[in-house]
Design a protein around this motif. Structure first.
Motif, short mmCIF file in Angstrom:
data_model
loop_
_atom_site.label_atom_id
_atom_site.label_comp_id
_atom_site.label_asym_id
_atom_site.label_seq_id
_atom_site.Cartn_x
_atom_site.Cartn_y
_atom_site.Cartn_z
N PRO A 13 0.62 -1.26 0.06
CA PRO A 13 -0.21 -0.09 0.04
C PRO A 13 0.94 1.27 0.16
N GLU A 14 0.25 2.38 -0.63
CA GLU A 14 1.00 3.57 -0.97
C GLU A 14 0.77 4.24 0.46
N GLY A 15 -0.12 3.87 1.43
CA GLY A 15 -0.28 4.72 2.59
C GLY A 15 -1.15 3.92 3.50
N PRO A 16 -1.55 4.30 4.60
CA PRO A 16 -2.38 3.50 5.59
C PRO A 16 -3.73 3.84 5.28
N GLY A 17 -4.56 2.85 5.91
CA GLY A 17 -5.95 2.86 5.52
C GLY A 17 -6.57 1.54 5.87
N GLY A 18 -7.84 1.43 5.34
CA GLY A 18 -8.63 0.17 5.58
C GLY A 18 -8.22 -1.05 4.69
N PRO A 19 -9.02 -2.01 4.98
CA PRO A 19 -8.47 -3.35 4.13
C PRO A 19 -8.50 -2.86 2.56
N GLU A 20 -9.29 -2.21 2.15
CA GLU A 20 -9.35 -1.70 0.84
C GLU A 20 -7.93 -1.23 0.00
N VAL A 21 -7.17 -0.94 1.00
CA VAL A 21 -5.78 -0.48 0.25
C VAL A 21 -4.77 -1.65 0.05
N LEU A 22 -5.22 -2.81 0.49
CA LEU A 22 -4.26 -4.08 0.03
C LEU A 22 -4.81 -4.61 -1.35
N THR A 23 -4.20 -3.78 -2.28
CA THR A 23 -4.49 -4.22 -3.85
C THR A 23 -3.09 -4.73 -4.49
N LEU A 24 -3.27 -5.67 -5.32
CA LEU A 24 -1.96 -6.06 -6.20
C LEU A 24 -1.11 -4.76 -6.95
N VAL A 25 0.08 -4.79 -6.81
CA VAL A 25 0.89 -4.01 -7.62
C VAL A 25 2.10 -4.89 -8.08
N GLU A 26 3.00 -4.16 -8.78
CA GLU A 26 4.04 -4.99 -9.36
C GLU A 26 5.36 -4.28 -8.78
N ARG A 27 6.36 -5.09 -8.18
CA ARG A 27 7.47 -4.54 -7.48
C ARG A 27 8.84 -5.21 -7.98
N PRO A 28 9.81 -4.85 -7.92
CA PRO A 28 11.08 -5.71 -8.40
C PRO A 28 11.32 -6.76 -7.60
N VAL A 29 11.70 -8.04 -8.17
CA VAL A 29 11.99 -9.17 -7.33
C VAL A 29 13.41 -8.58 -6.35
N PRO A 30 13.04 -9.05 -5.15
CA PRO A 30 14.22 -8.62 -4.22
C PRO A 30 15.29 -9.66 -4.76
N LYS A 31 16.54 -9.15 -4.22
CA LYS A 31 17.81 -10.00 -4.24
C LYS A 31 18.10 -10.60 -3.01
N ALA A 32 18.58 -11.78 -3.09
CA ALA A 32 19.34 -12.42 -1.88
C ALA A 32 20.63 -11.73 -1.48
N GLY A 33 20.63 -11.17 -0.21
CA GLY A 33 21.67 -10.42 0.28
C GLY A 33 22.66 -11.42 0.91
N ARG A 34 23.77 -11.11 1.37
CA ARG A 34 24.53 -11.84 2.08
C ARG A 34 23.75 -12.56 3.44
N GLY A 35 24.05 -13.97 3.26
CA GLY A 35 23.37 -14.57 4.44
C GLY A 35 21.81 -14.95 4.30
N GLU A 36 21.34 -14.40 3.01
CA GLU A 36 20.06 -14.59 2.75
C GLU A 36 19.84 -15.86 1.57
N VAL A 37 18.38 -16.03 1.47
CA VAL A 37 18.06 -16.78 0.36
C VAL A 37 16.70 -16.25 -0.33
N LEU A 38 16.70 -16.43 -1.30
CA LEU A 38 15.21 -15.85 -2.03
C LEU A 38 14.14 -16.97 -2.34
N VAL A 39 13.09 -16.68 -1.93
CA VAL A 39 12.27 -17.73 -1.62
C VAL A 39 11.11 -17.41 -2.67
N LYS A 40 10.76 -18.24 -3.60
CA LYS A 40 9.41 -18.27 -4.36
C LYS A 40 8.31 -18.66 -3.30
#
Length: 332
Positions: A13-40
């Motif tokens: 969500p771009e800002g706080p609000g009720g449940p209606e702010v929970l809509t699908l968006v596209e974001r960059p796939v995160p990268k696994a940093g040091r000591g991390e794994v990327l999970v599908k």
């Protein structure tokens, strides 16, 4: 390694609000940093802190993703530096600082645990947040041990049902509170020794009747005016462990009972703790709790599931307080 897409579907969500702010968006796939794994991500648990974050009263810690979601289950598709490449392809569930409401999520390797063989991915996604919380607070901070009687409020919540399940396998007598006769019946079906309807009964008087010497530990997510009443339920040397404050963060407490019964008041927040601390809890869970999950002695209580696109409905279900056990988002 799997060829990864550039973007992931997510709830951010771009800002706080009720449940209606929970809509699908596209974001960059995160990268696994040091000591991390990327999970599908196959599934992600829904928790009260997610609701508080959506409302703007519980911002993510510095450096954490703004995407909500504190627990996931899925398949490791990439590894960061200092992580064994053999982790690729492993099915894990993980406690994360955020980012779970997405198709891909990075997780510290120390906070990942194997998906127990009898459990589905959906069930595994319901484990980390409440199992880390209950283990670190009821057993580690609260010192609950075999033979103890304990009181857990919110007996049919994710935390409450987890306290019941872990209490069963570690020899505790678990008393809980719940807000209806139906919920009390469900709590006893799950394994609570007694369930007190706080709307029709005085839980202090009921605890005194059921455990005349008092309980060893109170696991409290209510706060506010419950705190002095909780103290009245404790036995000598009893421990009061605060993990949330649904009725308020301020409480007036009587000092004489604390001194007379030598009580300990403590508590913790899990999300801001270090990766090192959470990894140590994960190690403890792997040794002491995971064998019970692998053997099928316990499995999480699932209330309902929703696809990621219906995250708003999952939050509405959470806010209705009608759920029993965990609410889970299915993702991929």
């Amino acid at each position: 390694m799997t060829t990864l897409p550039a973007t992931t579907a997510a709830i951010d969500p771009e800002g706080p609000g009720g449940p209606e702010v929970l809509t699908l968006v596209e974001r960059p796939v995160p990268k696994a940093g040091r000591g991390e794994v990327l999970v599908k991500v196959a599934a992600a648990g829904v928790n009260r802190p997610d609701v508080a974050q959506r409302m703007g009263v519980y911002p993510p810690p510095t450096g954490a993703p703004t995407i909500p979601g504190l627990e996931i289950a899925g398949e490791v598709v990439a590894v960061g530096d200092d992580v064994d490449s053999a982790m690729a392809g492993q099915k894990v569930c993980a406690l994360v600082g955020g980012g779970g409401y997405a198709e891909y999520c990075a997780a510290p390797i120390g906070q990942c645990l194997p998906v127990p063989a009898p459990l589905t991915m959906l069930e595994a996604a319901a484990l980390p947040e409440t199992f880390f919380t209950v283990w670190s607070n009821l057993f580690q901070r609260g010192g609950a041990r075999e033979g103890d009687t304990v009181l857990a409020h919110g007996g049919t919540s994710g935390i409450g049902t987890t306290a019941i399940l872990l209490g069963k396998v570690f020899g505790l007598t678990v008393l809980v509170t719940a807000g209806s006769e139906e919920k009390c019946a469900r709590a006893k079906e799950i394994g609570a020794a007694h369930a007190i309807n706080y709307k029709t009964q005085d839980f202090v008087e009921e605890v005194k009747r059921l455990a005349p010497s008092g309980v060893a530990v109170v696991l409290d997510m209510i706060g506010g005016d419950y705190v002095p009443r909780n103290l009245a339920c404790l036995a000598e040397e009893g421990r009061h462990v605060s993990i949330a404050a649904q009725r308020g963060a301020k409480a007036e407490i009587p000092l004489w009972p604390i001194m007379a019964k030598r009580l300990t008041l403590t508590g913790s927040l899990l999300r801001p703790r270090s990766v090192e601390f959470k990894s140590s809890v994960a190690d403890d869970l792997r040794r002491q709790v995971w064998p019970h999950l692998e053997a099928g002695h316990i499995r999480p209580v699932i209330d309902s599931t929703f696809p990621l696109s219906r995250a708003a409905d999952a939050h509405r279900r959470m806010e209705s307080s009608q759920h029993v056990g965990k609410i889970v988002l299915t993702i991929s």
